[in-house]
Design an enzyme around this catalytic site. Structure first.
Site, PDB file in Angstrom:
ATOM      1  N   ASP A  13      31.360  30.555  56.237  1.00  0.00           N
ATOM      2  CA  ASP A  13      31.395  31.232  57.536  1.00  0.00           C
ATOM      3  C   ASP A  13      32.799  31.378  58.109  1.00  0.00           C
ATOM      4  OD1 ASP A  13      28.613  31.370  57.427  1.00  0.00           O
ATOM      5  OD2 ASP A  13      28.389  29.419  58.400  1.00  0.00           O
ATOM      6  N   LYS A  16      34.726  35.788  56.023  1.00  0.00           N
ATOM      7  CA  LYS A  16      35.016  36.494  54.763  1.00  0.00           C
ATOM      8  C   LYS A  16      34.613  37.960  54.847  1.00  0.00           C
ATOM      9  CE  LYS A  16      32.335  33.517  52.640  1.00  0.00           C
ATOM     10  NZ  LYS A  16      32.118  32.507  53.676  1.00  0.00           N
ATOM     11  N   GLY A  40      25.454  34.533  54.834  1.00  0.00           N
ATOM     12  CA  GLY A  40      25.239  35.406  55.987  1.00  0.00           C
ATOM     13  C   GLY A  40      26.588  36.013  56.303  1.00  0.00           C
ATOM     14  N   HIS A  41      26.764  37.263  55.984  1.00  0.00           N
ATOM     15  CA  HIS A  41      28.082  37.909  56.084  1.00  0.00           C
ATOM     16  C   HIS A  41      28.051  38.979  57.172  1.00  0.00           C
ATOM     17  CE1 HIS A  41      29.245  36.596  51.730  1.00  0.00           C
ATOM     18  NE2 HIS A  41      29.152  35.601  52.583  1.00  0.00           N
ATOM     19  N   GLN A 224      29.838  31.459  50.603  1.00  0.00           N
ATOM     20  CA  GLN A 224      30.094  30.044  50.892  1.00  0.00           C
ATOM     21  C   GLN A 224      31.616  29.782  50.914  1.00  0.00           C
ATOM     22  OE1 GLN A 224      27.424  30.607  48.175  1.00  0.00           O
ATOM     23  NE2 GLN A 224      26.360  31.066  50.060  1.00  0.00           N
TER      24      GLN A 224
END
Ligand code: GDP
Ligand code: IMO
Ligand code: MG
Length: 423
Positions: A13, A16, A40-41, A224
């Site tokens: 988180d 990225k 979760g991007h 990650q």
């Protein structure tokens, strides 16, 4: 040869996706190389927020190709849902997504086992996302996994599912008291997925190497982060893949000679979701302030993220393992308003300074802090490094000197344009 790897330098988180979206304007192909829908991007464009779990974060740039590499564990239901959402939002995804025939499928029994195993761990939970990641990678290592390419041969697929379910159902029913799955329902998921994505399935390792040889610019998108790497992170409180640079090569089939840039993405402070050691975690009001100002709630599970201060040893170890060529320091804007900003410049173990990031007992070390003066100004409108208040520049210079690597990019807001590139 132009391949950039973008890797989270902390515990995930870090921001990225925002940077991958930013770099994508100048790239041809964006590739996810490991992990699955545990990621979760978040990308914010024109004030609109998009969250991706599987589809590479470059998809919002028209015409760019997005690839799910062989190292990804792919949940077919999630993938279809994500494609549908993009279409609903008016994003043209036709002929723009390729899926590796060697990627492993996450099926409902993987998710059921993920949550059942967490339940069994009782006091020793990992705090997984419940997306079936560990059980799917375990099947890959056991050599019993179902791969995307298996969808082509329905007879073989059915045999494989029948055999797999014998063991999975035994485990689910007898060990965990959960409901079994039928061959038909798993076959249904597989065949519906095949019908939807058949034309996207290719040998991505071959494709990516061919395109790279033609001079196409490729971005490898890490999910990650370093601290969650199964080999180099805080085992067992890690994910089941390698977000670090080796994972980028393995998970795509691109070789190291093609990589010319490795960008480490670091938050200006640190967050972590799930269990595991976090030496600089702040349990005081400051930690809460960071969480609320930074909206630090998981993009996948909604869980509050644990918050704390920048950790130099963690970054130095990530740099060693990944060979970062530069760092992007994200969310600097969230630190505006703190009178003092803490930075852990080292660790102590049993009263003695240790000069490294330990593979064991990170939970036993005490961070040694330096306190820097904070700044009051809102920096979210700053466009150049020189626009930043002096104390914010001091903070960046201090981190740069301690880590020993250039901080080339600074994030001052969630939007694509809220990015400062240093000369
Ligand atoms: P990822 O998993 O590394 O892609 O990061 P996430 O998307 O899970 O979390 C990063 C969060 O920070 C998202 O909500 C982004 O929109 C937001 N974000 C990214 N960069 C910045 C920044 O520089 N400033 C602020 N305030 N928010 C940012
Ligand atoms: P992005 O790509 C933050 C964490 C989980 C848990 C551990 C293992 O958005 O940075 P898993 O479901 O992978 O078996 O969970 O890893 N985790 C993440 N934390 N960001 C992520 O992804 C994460 N993906 C997994 O919280 O501690
Ligand atoms: Mg995330």
């Amino acid at each position: 040869m132009s391949c950039t790897v973008v890797i989270g330098a902390q515990w995930g988180d870090e921001g990225k996706a925002k940077m991958i979206d930013y770099y994508s304007s100048d790239a041809d192909i964006i590739v996810r190389y490991q992990g699955g829908a545990n990621a979760g991007h978040t990308v914010v464009v024109g004030g609109k927020k998009y969250v991706f779990h599987l589809i590479p974060s470059g998809i919002l740039h028209p015409g760019k190709i997005c690839v799910l590499g062989n190292g990804v564990v792919l949940d077919p239901l999630q993938m279809v849902d994500e494609m549908d959402k993009l279409i609903e939002q008016g994003i043209d995804i036709d002929y723009r997504i390729f899926i590796s025939d060697a990627a492993h499928l996450i099926l409902p029994y993987h998710k059921a086992l993920d949550s059942a195993l967490e339940e069994m761990r009782a006091e020793n939970k990992i705090g997984t996302t419940g997306r079936g990641i560990g059980p799917c990678y375990a099947d890959k290592c056991f050599r019993t996994g179902i791969r995307v390419g298996d969808l082509y041969d329905e007879k073989y697929l059915e045999e494989k599912i029948t055999q797999t379910l014998k063991i999975k159902n035994l485990q689910l029913e007898k060990l965990h008291g959960r409901d079994p799955y039928s061959v038909d329902e798993i076959m249904d998921i597989c065949l519906q997925f095949k019908a939807r994505v058949e034309k996207m399935i290719i040998n991505t390792a071959f494709y990516l190497n061919e395109e790279s040889d033609k001079g196409k610019k490729i971005i490898l998108e890490g999910a990650q982060g370093f601290g969650l790497d199964i080999d180099h992170g805080t085992y067992p409180f890690v994910t089941s893949s390698n977000p670090t640079v080796g994972g980028a090569l393995l998970g795509t089939g691109i070789n190291n000679f093609q990589v010319n840039r490795v960008v480490g993405i670091a938050k200006a402070y640190i967050t972590r979701v799930g269990e595991g050691p976090f030496p600089t975690e702040d349990f005081t009001e400051s930690g809460n302030t960071i969480r609320e100002k930074g909206h630090e709630y998981g993009a996948t599970t909604g869980r509050p993220r644990r918050c704390g201060w920048f950790d130099v040893e963690l970054l130095k170890q990530a740099k060693r393992i990944c060979g970062f060529t530069e760092i992007a320091l994200i969310k600097l804007d969230i630190l505006s308003g703190f009178k003092k900003i803490k930075v852990a410049t080292g660790y102590q173990y049993e009263g003695k300074k240790i000069e490294m990031f330990p593979s064991f007992m990170l939970d036993k070390v005490k961070p040694v802090y330096t306190e820097l003066d904070g700044w009051d100004e809102d920096i979210s409108a700053c466009k150049k490094y020189e626009d930043l208040p002096e104390k914010a520049r001091n903070y960046i210079d201090f981190l740069e000197e301690k880590i020993g690597i250039r901080i080339a990019i600074i994030g001052v807001g969630p939007g694509r344009e809220d990015t400062i590139i240093r000369n």
